[in-house]
Scaffold this motif. Sequence first.
Motif, PDB file in Angstrom:
ATOM      1  N   MET A   1      37.474  82.431  89.094  1.00 48.74           N
ATOM      2  CA  MET A   1      37.476  83.885  89.005  1.00 48.74           C
ATOM      3  C   MET A   1      36.529  84.601  90.056  1.00 48.74           C
ATOM      4  N   GLN A   2      36.779  85.842  90.564  1.00 47.12           N
ATOM      5  CA  GLN A   2      36.142  86.368  91.722  1.00 47.12           C
ATOM      6  C   GLN A   2      34.915  86.867  91.456  1.00 47.12           C
ATOM      7  N   THR A   3      33.788  86.635  91.996  1.00 48.91           N
ATOM      8  CA  THR A   3      32.559  86.785  91.631  1.00 48.91           C
ATOM      9  C   THR A   3      31.728  87.821  92.832  1.00 48.91           C
ATOM     10  N   HIS A   4      32.516  88.103  93.728  1.00 54.65           N
ATOM     11  CA  HIS A   4      31.983  88.830  94.902  1.00 54.65           C
ATOM     12  C   HIS A   4      32.161  90.516  94.376  1.00 54.65           C
ATOM     13  N   LYS A   5      31.257  91.408  95.194  1.00 52.99           N
ATOM     14  CA  LYS A   5      31.580  92.771  94.796  1.00 52.99           C
ATOM     15  C   LYS A   5      33.022  93.175  95.178  1.00 52.99           C
ATOM     16  N   PRO A   6      33.519  94.017  94.097  1.00 55.36           N
ATOM     17  CA  PRO A   6      34.972  94.381  94.151  1.00 55.36           C
ATOM     18  C   PRO A   6      35.249  95.190  95.431  1.00 55.36           C
ATOM     19  N   MET A   7      34.483  95.958  95.567  1.00 55.46           N
ATOM     20  CA  MET A   7      34.636  97.012  96.956  1.00 55.46           C
ATOM     21  C   MET A   7      33.937  96.777  98.076  1.00 55.46           C
ATOM     22  N   TYR A  49      33.183  91.516  89.344  1.00 58.15           N
ATOM     23  CA  TYR A  49      34.513  91.734  88.681  1.00 58.15           C
ATOM     24  C   TYR A  49      34.125  91.789  87.274  1.00 58.15           C
ATOM     25  N   GLN A  50      33.247  90.903  86.981  1.00 55.69           N
ATOM     26  CA  GLN A  50      32.728  90.612  85.490  1.00 55.69           C
ATOM     27  C   GLN A  50      32.158  92.100  85.155  1.00 55.69           C
ATOM     28  N   ALA A  52      32.031  94.622  86.444  1.00 53.32           N
ATOM     29  CA  ALA A  52      33.274  96.151  86.477  1.00 53.32           C
ATOM     30  C   ALA A  52      33.905  95.940  85.278  1.00 53.32           C
ATOM     31  N   HIS A  53      34.434  94.608  84.699  1.00 53.59           N
ATOM     32  CA  HIS A  53      35.039  94.747  83.411  1.00 53.59           C
ATOM     33  C   HIS A  53      34.503  94.969  82.232  1.00 53.59           C
ATOM     34  N   GLN A  54      33.297  94.765  82.353  1.00 52.64           N
ATOM     35  CA  GLN A  54      32.439  95.141  81.131  1.00 52.64           C
ATOM     36  C   GLN A  54      32.271  96.479  80.957  1.00 52.64           C
ATOM     37  N   ALA A  55      32.117  97.161  82.184  1.00 51.96           N
ATOM     38  CA  ALA A  55      31.989  98.774  82.427  1.00 51.96           C
ATOM     39  C   ALA A  55      33.035  99.311  82.122  1.00 51.96           C
ATOM     40  N   PHE A  56      34.305  98.845  82.301  1.00 51.37           N
ATOM     41  CA  PHE A  56      35.543  99.541  81.964  1.00 51.37           C
ATOM     42  C   PHE A  56      35.840  99.555  80.479  1.00 51.37           C
ATOM     43  N   ILE A  57      35.498  98.521  79.899  1.00 50.31           N
ATOM     44  CA  ILE A  57      35.668  98.375  78.431  1.00 50.31           C
ATOM     45  C   ILE A  57      34.963  99.430  77.853  1.00 50.31           C
ATOM     46  N   LEU A  66      39.678  89.684  81.382  1.00 50.27           N
ATOM     47  CA  LEU A  66      39.338  89.838  82.762  1.00 50.27           C
ATOM     48  C   LEU A  66      40.345  89.847  83.730  1.00 50.27           C
ATOM     49  N   SER A  67      41.131  88.707  83.475  1.00 46.44           N
ATOM     50  CA  SER A  67      42.199  88.517  84.430  1.00 46.44           C
ATOM     51  C   SER A  67      43.008  89.579  84.653  1.00 46.44           C
ATOM     52  N   ASP A  68      43.572  90.227  83.524  1.00 42.65           N
ATOM     53  CA  ASP A  68      44.319  91.280  83.525  1.00 42.65           C
ATOM     54  C   ASP A  68      43.578  92.547  84.319  1.00 42.65           C
TER      55      ASP A  68
END
Length: 394
Positions: A1-7, A49-50, A52-57, A66-68
């Motif tokens: 899974m990607q661990t770098h900063k998304p942007m 991304y992890q 970001a995923h938690q913040a999105f939820i 997370l993959s989706d």
Amino acid sequence: MQTHKPMEGISFSIHKCDKNWILNANGRFFNINNNTVRLLKILQDADSYQSAHQAFIQQTSKKISLSDFVEIANQQIKKLGLDGESRGSSKLSYVKLKKILINENSLAKIPPILCTLFTPFVFYYTLFAALLFCAYLTSTTFDKIDFSIVRFGWPIGLLILSLLLHELAHVCACRHFNIASKGIGFGFYYLFPVAYSDVTNIWLLPKHKRQIVNLAGFYIECLFSALIGGVGLLLSNDILLSTACVLFILSFRSLNPFLRSDGYWVLSDHLDKPDLMNESWRNLQQLIMELFQRNFKVKRTQLAMSTYAVINISVVFFLLFYIYDTQTSAIIDLPSTTFLYVREIASGNFNENVFTIENGIALVFYLMLFRLSFKMAFALTRIYKDAGGSCNVK
């Protein structure tokens, strides 16, 4: 899974304009909705991304793996051109082989007082007065107008000056609203040489200010025509009067809403559709596909956009028919002429006689025909794949 900063390494900015959100991505502009704004801000603030995923939820209360989430985020980044690929709405994407002739630093020397012409009150009342005067002048002297007068001497100089003023007007309007213009240049639209002013940044302005920038060229040409006509009346000079009327009539060329000219951008801004031409094609395709579906309802916006696309196609067909009717011989002979020219080049000969206006028009004909055929074939293929069932129009 990607661990770098998304942007990481991605530069963009988001602005609120009227009721819309505008994304500036690599100099290209997009209308985006609240959901996209929220997603981009989550991705921008997150360190992985992890997170970001938690913040999105937390912000949306939506359960998503997370993959989706990563797949959706990457799709949105690619769709908006944030991955470095060329997408989005740019007012100059249709101009090819662009070359800046007057750069931003030179344009900064324009006297600020000229920019006051684009104050909304001054702009609309002066435009109305100029239109009335030029319309009166043209209607009363139409029978005496010599349309060939601008083919020689100083009248053609006035025509060239009018075209330059047209582009300078767009720049002055931008300066009045504190928006930077990147310069005035020269390029090609299909094979036609065109002058342009790079005012892409006006997407950051409210709609009513964008409309002033869009109409600035037409406005200044009307003023210029009125000035020449007024001098012509005072001096009783038929050449000046004919030149003023011809310039006034020619000024309406920029209001054509079916070519990427000022009229197109006026309509695009009025409808809040930055990519009006392509979006109208997509609406027409969708409308035709939905005709084969049950419980189909015609939406006003979809019908209006589809109508624009149909008219646009009709205009292109008319132009193709007109070009073929007036240049039949050149169009039929162009393939063999091109073959013979290539063969002469290969043998070390050069025949400049092939570079004629007629052959140039014939080449434009084939380019327009190829482009239209490609778009229609793509649309029909998509419709054929997606169509099915019956329709119930309401």
